[in-house]
Design an enzyme around this catalytic site. Sequence first.
Site, PDB file in Angstrom:
ATOM      1  N   LYS A  11       0.832  -1.212   0.000  1.00 21.41           N
ATOM      2  CA  LYS A  11       0.000   0.000   0.000  1.00 21.41           C
ATOM      3  C   LYS A  11       0.870   1.268   0.000  1.00 21.41           C
ATOM      4  O   LYS A  11       2.085   1.203   0.246  1.00 21.41           O
ATOM      5  CB  LYS A  11      -0.920  -0.032   1.222  1.00 21.41           C
ATOM      6  CG  LYS A  11      -1.945  -1.187   1.196  1.00 21.41           C
ATOM      7  CD  LYS A  11      -2.896  -1.099   2.394  1.00 21.41           C
ATOM      8  CE  LYS A  11      -3.936  -2.205   2.385  1.00 21.41           C
ATOM      9  NZ  LYS A  11      -4.917  -2.065   3.490  1.00 21.41           N
ATOM     10  N   TYR A  51     -12.322  -1.856  -3.317  1.00 21.81           N
ATOM     11  CA  TYR A  51     -12.902  -2.048  -1.977  1.00 21.81           C
ATOM     12  C   TYR A  51     -14.422  -1.853  -1.995  1.00 21.81           C
ATOM     13  O   TYR A  51     -14.997  -1.398  -1.005  1.00 21.81           O
ATOM     14  CB  TYR A  51     -12.253  -1.078  -0.986  1.00 21.81           C
ATOM     15  CG  TYR A  51     -10.878  -1.510  -0.503  1.00 21.81           C
ATOM     16  CD1 TYR A  51     -10.707  -2.682   0.247  1.00 21.81           C
ATOM     17  CD2 TYR A  51      -9.757  -0.746  -0.772  1.00 21.81           C
ATOM     18  CE1 TYR A  51      -9.459  -3.074   0.694  1.00 21.81           C
ATOM     19  CE2 TYR A  51      -8.490  -1.135  -0.312  1.00 21.81           C
ATOM     20  CZ  TYR A  51      -8.357  -2.304   0.416  1.00 21.81           C
ATOM     21  OH  TYR A  51      -7.120  -2.697   0.877  1.00 21.81           O
ATOM     22  N   ASN A 114      -2.096   0.152   6.956  1.00 20.81           N
ATOM     23  CA  ASN A 114      -1.560  -1.111   7.482  1.00 20.81           C
ATOM     24  C   ASN A 114      -0.679  -1.870   6.478  1.00 20.81           C
ATOM     25  O   ASN A 114      -0.635  -3.094   6.469  1.00 20.81           O
ATOM     26  CB  ASN A 114      -2.698  -1.972   8.036  1.00 20.81           C
ATOM     27  CG  ASN A 114      -3.727  -2.319   6.989  1.00 20.81           C
ATOM     28  OD1 ASN A 114      -3.543  -1.977   5.819  1.00 20.81           O
ATOM     29  ND2 ASN A 114      -4.777  -3.011   7.375  1.00 20.81           N
ATOM     30  N   HIS A 117      -2.163  -5.414   1.637  1.00 22.32           N
ATOM     31  CA  HIS A 117      -3.439  -6.116   1.462  1.00 22.32           C
ATOM     32  C   HIS A 117      -3.149  -7.583   1.207  1.00 22.32           C
ATOM     33  O   HIS A 117      -2.117  -7.919   0.615  1.00 22.32           O
ATOM     34  CB  HIS A 117      -4.198  -5.538   0.259  1.00 22.32           C
ATOM     35  CG  HIS A 117      -5.374  -6.363  -0.138  1.00 22.32           C
ATOM     36  ND1 HIS A 117      -6.569  -6.305   0.536  1.00 22.32           N
ATOM     37  CD2 HIS A 117      -5.528  -7.323  -1.095  1.00 22.32           C
ATOM     38  CE1 HIS A 117      -7.419  -7.168   0.004  1.00 22.32           C
ATOM     39  NE2 HIS A 117      -6.806  -7.803  -0.996  1.00 22.32           N
ATOM     40  N   GLU A 128      -9.617 -10.236  -7.464  1.00 23.04           N
ATOM     41  CA  GLU A 128      -8.687  -9.132  -7.185  1.00 23.04           C
ATOM     42  C   GLU A 128      -7.490  -9.154  -8.144  1.00 23.04           C
ATOM     43  O   GLU A 128      -7.025  -8.107  -8.587  1.00 23.04           O
ATOM     44  CB  GLU A 128      -8.217  -9.219  -5.732  1.00 23.04           C
ATOM     45  CG  GLU A 128      -9.343  -8.919  -4.747  1.00 23.04           C
ATOM     46  CD  GLU A 128      -8.945  -9.139  -3.295  1.00 23.04           C
ATOM     47  OE1 GLU A 128      -9.792  -8.915  -2.423  1.00 23.04           O
ATOM     48  OE2 GLU A 128      -7.785  -9.522  -3.027  1.00 23.04           O
TER      49      GLU A 128
HETATM   50  P1  ADP Z   1      -8.060  -6.735   5.544  1.00 24.15           P
HETATM   51  O1  ADP Z   1      -7.276  -5.739   4.722  1.00 24.15           O
HETATM   52  O2  ADP Z   1      -7.232  -7.247   6.715  1.00 24.15           O
HETATM   53  O3  ADP Z   1      -8.671  -7.842   4.734  1.00 24.15           O
HETATM   54  P2  ADP Z   1     -10.703  -5.486   5.724  1.00 24.15           P
HETATM   55  O4  ADP Z   1     -11.081  -6.162   4.450  1.00 24.15           O
HETATM   56  O5  ADP Z   1     -11.641  -5.609   6.902  1.00 24.15           O
HETATM   57  O6  ADP Z   1      -9.255  -5.936   6.238  1.00 24.15           O
HETATM   58  O7  ADP Z   1     -10.530  -3.918   5.471  1.00 24.15           O
HETATM   59  C1  ADP Z   1      -9.911  -3.454   4.299  1.00 24.15           C
HETATM   60  C2  ADP Z   1      -8.994  -2.314   4.662  1.00 24.15           C
HETATM   61  O8  ADP Z   1      -9.791  -1.197   5.090  1.00 24.15           O
HETATM   62  C3  ADP Z   1      -8.054  -2.573   5.833  1.00 24.15           C
HETATM   63  O9  ADP Z   1      -6.878  -3.240   5.462  1.00 24.15           O
HETATM   64  C4  ADP Z   1      -7.781  -1.174   6.331  1.00 24.15           C
HETATM   65  O10 ADP Z   1      -6.792  -0.527   5.520  1.00 24.15           O
HETATM   66  C5  ADP Z   1      -9.107  -0.486   6.116  1.00 24.15           C
HETATM   67  N1  ADP Z   1      -9.952  -0.507   7.310  1.00 24.15           N
HETATM   68  C6  ADP Z   1     -10.654  -1.546   7.806  1.00 24.15           C
HETATM   69  N2  ADP Z   1     -11.348  -1.217   8.907  1.00 24.15           N
HETATM   70  C7  ADP Z   1     -11.085   0.102   9.113  1.00 24.15           C
HETATM   71  C8  ADP Z   1     -11.504   1.057  10.093  1.00 24.15           C
HETATM   72  N3  ADP Z   1     -12.350   0.721  11.084  1.00 24.15           N
HETATM   73  N4  ADP Z   1     -11.022   2.321   9.995  1.00 24.15           N
HETATM   74  C9  ADP Z   1     -10.176   2.678   8.992  1.00 24.15           C
HETATM   75  N5  ADP Z   1      -9.759   1.817   8.032  1.00 24.15           N
HETATM   76  C10 ADP Z   1     -10.196   0.563   8.091  1.00 24.15           C
END
Ligand code: ADP
Length: 143
Positions: A11, A51, A114, A117, A128
């Site tokens: 990212k 997303y 974070n 992905h 994806e």
């Molecule tokens: P992952 O990436 O671990 O599969 P998710 O699909 O739940 O997680 O969420 C997609 C992305 O959206 C996350 O990696 C993160 O960057 C962002 N995200 C998820 N939940 C939150 C939140 N509560 N606040 C801000 N960003 C979020």
Amino acid sequence: MAVERTLTILKPDCVKKNLIGEVTKRIQESGFKIIAMKMTRLTKETAGGFYDVHRERPFFGELTDFMSSGASVPMILEKENAIADFRKLIGATNPAEADKGTIRADFADSLGENIVHGSDSVENGKIEAAYFFAESEVVANRS
Ligand code: ADP
């Protein structure tokens, strides 16, 4: 165990922190084979398409702003049990909850930013991967 493919994205925070090499090294040392890779900059619209499942969530605007804030590096990775093994390597979505030694625990600043992905299922991995790569860009498909 079946050979699977997963789609990762290094990212914009990963790219800005100059961690492309470090994160890619961890991915390769964990046995994942990179079969497609590019650097791109998502727009708010293409980030939103990726997303789409989160479109109604309160963090959608923040997420698409972040994902379009700079360059990112999508890759298709191949390995036995790739989906689960990659989620294990990166750790929980929230770095504060991620296991010690995982990529997110070591490098991520927040739940939103974070670092990486990782696809959550084989089926989503296929969708994806196709979002970022044409068949002709997947090296494993070439003779
Ligand atoms: P992952 O990436 O671990 O599969 P998710 O699909 O739940 O997680 O969420 C997609 C992305 O959206 C996350 O990696 C993160 O960057 C962002 N995200 C998820 N939940 C939150 C939140 N509560 N606040 C801000 N960003 C979020």
